[in-house]
Structure formats: structure tokens, C-alpha cells
Design a protein around this motif. Structure first.
Motif, PDB file in Angstrom:
ATOM      1  N   GLN A  34      -8.522 -57.788 -27.279  1.00  0.00           N
ATOM      2  CA  GLN A  34      -7.686 -57.227 -28.348  1.00  0.00           C
ATOM      3  C   GLN A  34      -6.245 -57.056 -27.865  1.00  0.00           C
ATOM      4  O   GLN A  34      -5.291 -57.348 -28.580  1.00  0.00           O
TER       5      GLN A  34
ATOM      6  N   ALA B 152      -9.695 -48.251 -28.134  1.00  0.00           N
ATOM      7  CA  ALA B 152     -10.998 -47.610 -27.908  1.00  0.00           C
ATOM      8  C   ALA B 152     -11.050 -46.161 -28.390  1.00  0.00           C
ATOM      9  O   ALA B 152     -11.780 -45.339 -27.835  1.00  0.00           O
TER      10      ALA B 152
ATOM     11  N   TYR C  78     -25.564 -41.196 -27.104  1.00  0.00           N
ATOM     12  CA  TYR C  78     -25.751 -41.950 -25.884  1.00  0.00           C
ATOM     13  C   TYR C  78     -26.848 -41.299 -25.054  1.00  0.00           C
ATOM     14  O   TYR C  78     -26.647 -40.239 -24.471  1.00  0.00           O
TER      15      TYR C  78
ATOM     16  N   LYS D 159     -23.816 -54.580 -30.976  1.00  0.00           N
ATOM     17  CA  LYS D 159     -24.419 -54.419 -29.651  1.00  0.00           C
ATOM     18  C   LYS D 159     -23.899 -53.136 -28.982  1.00  0.00           C
ATOM     19  O   LYS D 159     -24.649 -52.395 -28.362  1.00  0.00           O
ATOM     20  N   ALA D 160     -22.576 -52.908 -29.112  1.00  0.00           N
ATOM     21  CA  ALA D 160     -21.979 -51.723 -28.487  1.00  0.00           C
ATOM     22  C   ALA D 160     -22.356 -50.447 -29.243  1.00  0.00           C
ATOM     23  O   ALA D 160     -22.151 -49.344 -28.745  1.00  0.00           O
TER      24      ALA D 160
ATOM     25  N   GLU E 286     -13.950 -57.008 -24.651  1.00  0.00           N
ATOM     26  CA  GLU E 286     -13.473 -57.093 -26.042  1.00  0.00           C
ATOM     27  C   GLU E 286     -12.174 -56.301 -26.217  1.00  0.00           C
ATOM     28  O   GLU E 286     -11.265 -56.737 -26.911  1.00  0.00           O
ATOM     29  N   PHE E 287     -12.104 -55.136 -25.568  1.00  0.00           N
ATOM     30  CA  PHE E 287     -10.867 -54.349 -25.675  1.00  0.00           C
ATOM     31  C   PHE E 287      -9.695 -55.079 -25.012  1.00  0.00           C
ATOM     32  O   PHE E 287      -8.572 -55.063 -25.507  1.00  0.00           O
TER      33      PHE E 287
ATOM     34  N   LEU F 105     -15.221 -51.277 -32.543  1.00  0.00           N
ATOM     35  CA  LEU F 105     -14.268 -51.495 -31.446  1.00  0.00           C
ATOM     36  C   LEU F 105     -12.855 -51.259 -31.987  1.00  0.00           C
ATOM     37  O   LEU F 105     -12.151 -52.177 -32.346  1.00  0.00           O
TER      38      LEU F 105
ATOM     39  N   ASP G  18     -20.416 -53.965 -21.699  1.00  0.00           N
ATOM     40  CA  ASP G  18     -20.695 -54.658 -22.962  1.00  0.00           C
ATOM     41  C   ASP G  18     -19.533 -54.621 -23.947  1.00  0.00           C
ATOM     42  O   ASP G  18     -19.582 -55.267 -24.978  1.00  0.00           O
ATOM     43  N   SER G  19     -18.470 -53.842 -23.650  1.00  0.00           N
ATOM     44  CA  SER G  19     -17.346 -53.828 -24.599  1.00  0.00           C
ATOM     45  C   SER G  19     -15.970 -53.904 -23.939  1.00  0.00           C
ATOM     46  O   SER G  19     -14.981 -54.190 -24.613  1.00  0.00           O
TER      47      SER G  19
ATOM     48  N   GLY H 200      -3.582 -49.949 -22.501  1.00  0.00           N
ATOM     49  CA  GLY H 200      -4.984 -50.050 -22.908  1.00  0.00           C
ATOM     50  C   GLY H 200      -5.313 -49.110 -24.054  1.00  0.00           C
ATOM     51  O   GLY H 200      -6.147 -49.411 -24.897  1.00  0.00           O
TER      52      GLY H 200
ATOM     53  N   THR I 148     -11.734 -39.048 -30.072  1.00  0.00           N
ATOM     54  CA  THR I 148     -11.713 -39.185 -28.615  1.00  0.00           C
ATOM     55  C   THR I 148     -10.774 -40.303 -28.212  1.00  0.00           C
ATOM     56  O   THR I 148     -10.896 -41.423 -28.717  1.00  0.00           O
TER      57      THR I 148
ATOM     58  N   GLY J  64      -9.156 -42.499 -24.963  1.00  0.00           N
ATOM     59  CA  GLY J  64      -9.348 -42.845 -23.554  1.00  0.00           C
ATOM     60  C   GLY J  64     -10.760 -42.686 -23.045  1.00  0.00           C
ATOM     61  O   GLY J  64     -10.974 -42.175 -21.945  1.00  0.00           O
ATOM     62  N   PRO J  65     -11.768 -43.116 -23.813  1.00  0.00           N
ATOM     63  CA  PRO J  65     -13.139 -42.992 -23.308  1.00  0.00           C
ATOM     64  C   PRO J  65     -13.481 -44.120 -22.348  1.00  0.00           C
ATOM     65  O   PRO J  65     -12.680 -45.029 -22.124  1.00  0.00           O
TER      66      PRO J  65
ATOM     67  N   ARG K 206     -20.600 -58.061 -31.464  1.00  0.00           N
ATOM     68  CA  ARG K 206     -20.280 -57.205 -30.318  1.00  0.00           C
ATOM     69  C   ARG K 206     -20.341 -55.730 -30.688  1.00  0.00           C
ATOM     70  O   ARG K 206     -20.832 -54.908 -29.934  1.00  0.00           O
TER      71      ARG K 206
ATOM     72  N   LYS L 217     -17.000 -60.503 -33.310  1.00  0.00           N
ATOM     73  CA  LYS L 217     -16.621 -59.098 -33.179  1.00  0.00           C
ATOM     74  C   LYS L 217     -17.720 -58.202 -33.760  1.00  0.00           C
ATOM     75  O   LYS L 217     -18.111 -57.215 -33.135  1.00  0.00           O
TER      76      LYS L 217
END
Lengths: 379, 100
Positions: free
Chosen positions: A221, B20, B31, B11-12, A217-218, B16, A213-214, A95, A205, A207-208, B8, B5
Motif C-alpha cells: 500500500q 494499519a 485474537y 485471511k487477516a 500488504e501494508f 487492511l 500474513d498482512s 508506515g 488503534t 500503530g498496531p 488477504r 486484497k
């Protein structure tokens, strides 16, 4: 340079030639000779690398995650229960898109305790986003270890790779191997230079958390990268063949006498060697037998398998693992993608080091020649 | 796919990236966890003895101090866990239901 070496040592040679920088490792039978040999390389100064003695396999793979995130080429090895202990970290490595290479000396899972070969450790982790390659010989183990880094570190891939070799029946077998020259391996495999890595001067950063909402998507990918890696694996195999003169099929699958075959076996790992002899025997009797060696279980080479089975009447599938309560996972995968006119039967074989003999494979061939072949356990 | 994409990512609220990876340090500041709040702790500075208990226990570092040393709650990040209320020795913090 040609020499006679144990396949475990061949893997260690592969890691050395790949100029691995960090080895977080915890020994477990039957992968132990790999770790021992690498420790000796580091101890003697033959290899300038960091060997991290960890307290468990979970820590070994966790340290590998950290080492690759910091930008180092990293390798580890394990087996069976050790692999199971690593499981929590497997999807973290994939991941986070960290190109770790790990040799898995395939061994049965407890209970009952059993140190011998089957594929239940790695195959049960097939959904965790690691590319899974299965090798058949010491030479292939060495070559695939080098290839694995090139596949893993490809900009289109950036995924961890498992090099799976059968415990004992390959890890402890001595064969003639041809050790490539360091110079040539360096030309084939340039240094690992990731775009993003842990650096105190340029903080990022790794490994957050990803919220609903995402997260998908990951995962998408990762899936796209897995599918794309099919091409990379083929490309790396042909580049390797050009440079070192040793192709392994098209990288994803290898075929034996499949051009005009009507009946074939598909298998992974050392069983393929036995199957070739059985195919030869049947050919002598005028039977159109063939073999498909599956080298890459994940990503699954659907197109290549469709092409390889074109014109085939029946296929016997050898699984050295069983999805308890269902059937062999490879058999299930193949039924999902292959032509529905193709007769297929699944055979569970060689669990916990049970020998898969020529007699067993002859039985598979005679079964799939029947009008309605039925799968079974080759006890 | 690229359009999807972008949508997204918008929105995020961030790119991306592969695996991550977050490329900017300190992005957690963007945040605003204060939106999670059900109960709002309210600090009465006339009762506060500046013992700093609340400041120590706040898991979000949302108890802050003015340059003059007066404590206050940063509602942009306070999630309303009410640990501060529980730990306050002089009952200078009370809770109110968050109404938006």
C-alpha cells in the motif's frame, strides 16, 4: 510581499503560512534558525500553535507522530546527527501514513565531525517511505514547504514529506523572497481533516502489530501510494504555479537548456545554480550543454527522466553523498532506469561542505564529452 | 488487485486500512492467543487459597474470577507462559502438555 530573508526564515514563513498547529522541535546546526524563527512566531502570538520543547530529535519526531495521529498539521526541522537520531521513527511515520512535513537542513554525518553541507543525512534515508524534495533557493524552500503539506495530506498520498535544503549554502543565505498572502495560501491549502485520528470519544488503534500474513500488504500500500504521489507532486506544482506564478519544472524535475542538449549534468540542491552558469558559458562556446535539476528523489521520477534525457549523448551525475563501498546513490538509480545507450559517469562532490565550483563542473562536462567518460571524486 | 486484497483481508480477519489503523476498539479480544500454548497450567481449586498472586502476574489477564470469587484460567487467551505456576505459593497450579 517582497523582502530579503534568510532561507531558514523562508522555511519558517512557509510553515507559518501553512497554519501549522504543532511544532515538536529540537535545534541542531544548521537547521537552528528555522526552529528559532518558529519559536518567535509562537512566542509573539503571531502564530497560534503548540511548540513542544523535546529532549532529543528522536522525541521530536515521535511527538510529531502523535500530533499528526491526533489530527494536527505538524512540522519539524532537523539536520545531520539529529536526523540520524530520528531514523528509528522515520519508517513509523511513513508506515502509519502520517503526513508530517519536515525540513532537513542537509549536513554531513560524523565522523569526522562536520557541520557543513552534503546530502548524506537525507539520502541515506531514501528507503524509509518519505517523499524527498530538494530545493535550490530561499523562494523555493518557502514555496515547497507550503506545497509539501498539500502533497502529504492528499487522500491518494498520506505520506510524510521531507523538504531538503542545503545547510549553510542555502539555509544561511539571504535572498529576495516573495511572501505569499495568507488569504491565498489558505485558498491553496485547506485545513487538514484526516479521516481517522486519535479521539477518546471514538477510540481507534494506531500503530498496531502486523503479522507476516498482512505486513507485506501494508508495505505494498505504501509503495503504491509513493508511486501515485508522482502525479500529486506534479499536480500540486502546477496548481501552485497557476496561483502564485512560480513553477518549479514539473514538480519532479526541472530542466535548463535541455531541448537540444547533448551533454548534461544532473544534480540536486544549490549546485544547480552553479551548473546553470557553467551551462551558459559552454553554450557561448557553442557546446550543447544542459542541466537537469532533480527536485524529487523519492519517489523516483523515472518516466520524466527518460523523457528529459532523450536525445542526450552523455550525462554527468553529481552525488553529494556516497554509498560507501559502492558509488553515488543517484548515479546507481539513474543507471538502473536510463537508456543503456546513454553514456554516464558519476561524480562524488561537495562532501562535508567542500565547495562545488564552476571549475569542478567544467571538469565534469569535459569528462562526459570523452568517448569513454569516467566518474571521479571532485576533490 | 482488489480481489487479492479481499482475499488477504479475509485471511487477516480484518480490513487492511491505510497505516494499519484499527477502527474498532477492543479488537484484541478477537485474537485468541490460547492457540500459542505448549504447556497448559491447570489450577486445583481445592488447594487454592485465593491469594491472587497468579491473577497479578498473568501478562494476558487470563486468570479470571467467578462472581463467587473462585479463580479460573481462561484458556482462550492463556499463552501458557506458566508465570502463574512459578508464582503460586501453595503449588495449586500444575502444568500439562497441551494436546490438540
Amino acid at each position: 510581499m517582497k523582502k530579503v530573508e534568510e532561507s531558514s526564515i523562508a522555511v519558517a514563513i512557509g510553515a507559518k503560512l501553512a497554519r501549522v498547529q504543532v511544532f515538536p522541535m529540537y535545534p541542531i546546526t544548521p537547521s537552528t534558525h528555522i526552529q528559532e524563527q518558529i519559536a518567535e512566531y509562537v512566542n509573539s502570538g503571531e502564530l497560534e500553535a503548540e511548540l513542544i520543547d523535546v529532549e532529543s530529535e528522536h522525541s521530536a519526531l515521535s511527538a510529531a507522530v502523535g500530533a499528526v495521529a491526533a489530527g494536527s498539521r505538524t512540522f519539524t526541522a532537523t539536520s545531520s546527527q539529529g536526523f540520524a537520531l530520528m531514523f528509528e521513527v522515520l519508517p513509523i511515520a511513513s508506515g502509519m501514513r502520517l503526513p508530517i512535513v519536515m525540513a532537513v537542513a542537509n549536513r554531513a554525518l560524523s565522523a569526522p565531525i562536520n557541520i557543513w553541507n552534503d546530502h548524506s543525512d537525507s539520502v541515506s534515508a531514501r528507503d524509509q517511505g518519505w517523499i524527498q524534495l530538494y530545493v535550490e533557493s530561499g523562494q523555493e524552500a518557502l514555496d515547497t514547504t507550503i506545497q509539501a503539506f498539500k502533497i502529504a495530506e492528499d487522500k491518494n498520498v498520506l505520506l510524510p514529506v521531507m523538504v531538503n535544503l542545503d545547510g549553510f549554502s542555502l539555509t544561511h543565505v539571504f535572498e529576495e523572497i516573495d511572501e505569499p498572502e495568507q488569504k491565498e495560501v489558505d485558498a491553496f491549502l485547506p485545513a487538514y481533516k484526516p479521516e481517522h485520528f486519535l479521539d477518546v470519544k471514538n477510540p481507534k488503534t494506531f500503530g498496531p502489530i502486523a503479522f507476516p500474513d498482512s505486513y507485506m500488504e501494508f508495505k505494498k500500500q505504501q509503495q503504491d501510494a509513493m508511486i501515485k504521489s508522482l502525479e500529486t507532486i506534479k499536480k500540486v506544482n502546477s496548481e501552485f504555479a497557476k496561483k502564485f506564478g512560480r513553477p518549479y519544472g514539473n514538480g519532479l524535475i526541472d530542466t535548463y537548456k535541455m531541448a537540444d542538449a547533448k551533454f548534461a549534468i544532473i544534480a540536486m540542491g544549490t549546485v544547480c545554480g552553479t551548473a546553470r552558469v557553467v551551462v551558459d558559458e559552454l553554450r557561448k562556446k557553442g557546446k550543447k550543454a544542459g542541466l537537469i535539476k532533480l527536485r524529487c528523489l523519492r519517489p523516483f521520477p523515472t518516466e520524466d527522466l527518460l523523457r528529459a534525457t532523450k536525445g542526450l549523448k552523455a550525462l554527468g551525475v553529481i552525488d553529494r553523498h556516497v554509498s560507501l563501498g559502492f558509488e553515488g546513490p543517484l548515479f546507481a538509480d539513474l543507471k538502473a532506469v536510463l537508456n543503456s545507450n546513454l553514456k554516464m559517469a558519476g561524480f562524488i562532490a561537495g562532501l562535508g561542505g567542500r565547495d562545488v565550483s564552476m571549475k569542478h563542473l567544467h571538469k565534469v562536462f569535459s569528462e562526459i564529452e570523452k568517448a569513454k567518460p569516467k566518474g571521479s571524486w571532485l576533490l | 488487485m482488489a480481489k487479492e486484497k479481499n482475499k488477504r483481508e479475509k485471511k487477516a480477519g480484518q480490513k487492511l486500512t491505510l497505516g494499519a489503523v484499527i477502527l474498532e476498539p477492543g479488537s484484541t479480544r478477537n485474537y485468541h492467543t490460547g492457540a500459542w500454548r505448549v504447556y497448559r497450567p491447570v489450577l486445583d481449586n481445592s488447594k487454592c487459597v485465593s491469594c491472587s498472586n497468579c491473577w497479578k502476574v498473568c501478562p494476558d489477564a487470563a486468570i479470571k474470577r467467578t462472581p463467587e470469587g473462585k479463580f479460573y484460567i481462561d484458556y482462550t487467551y492463556c499463552k501458557g507462559c506458566l508465570l502463574c505456576l512459578n508464582e503460586c505459593g501453595v503449588k495449586a497450579i500444575v502444568k500439562e502438555v497441551e494436546v490438540k
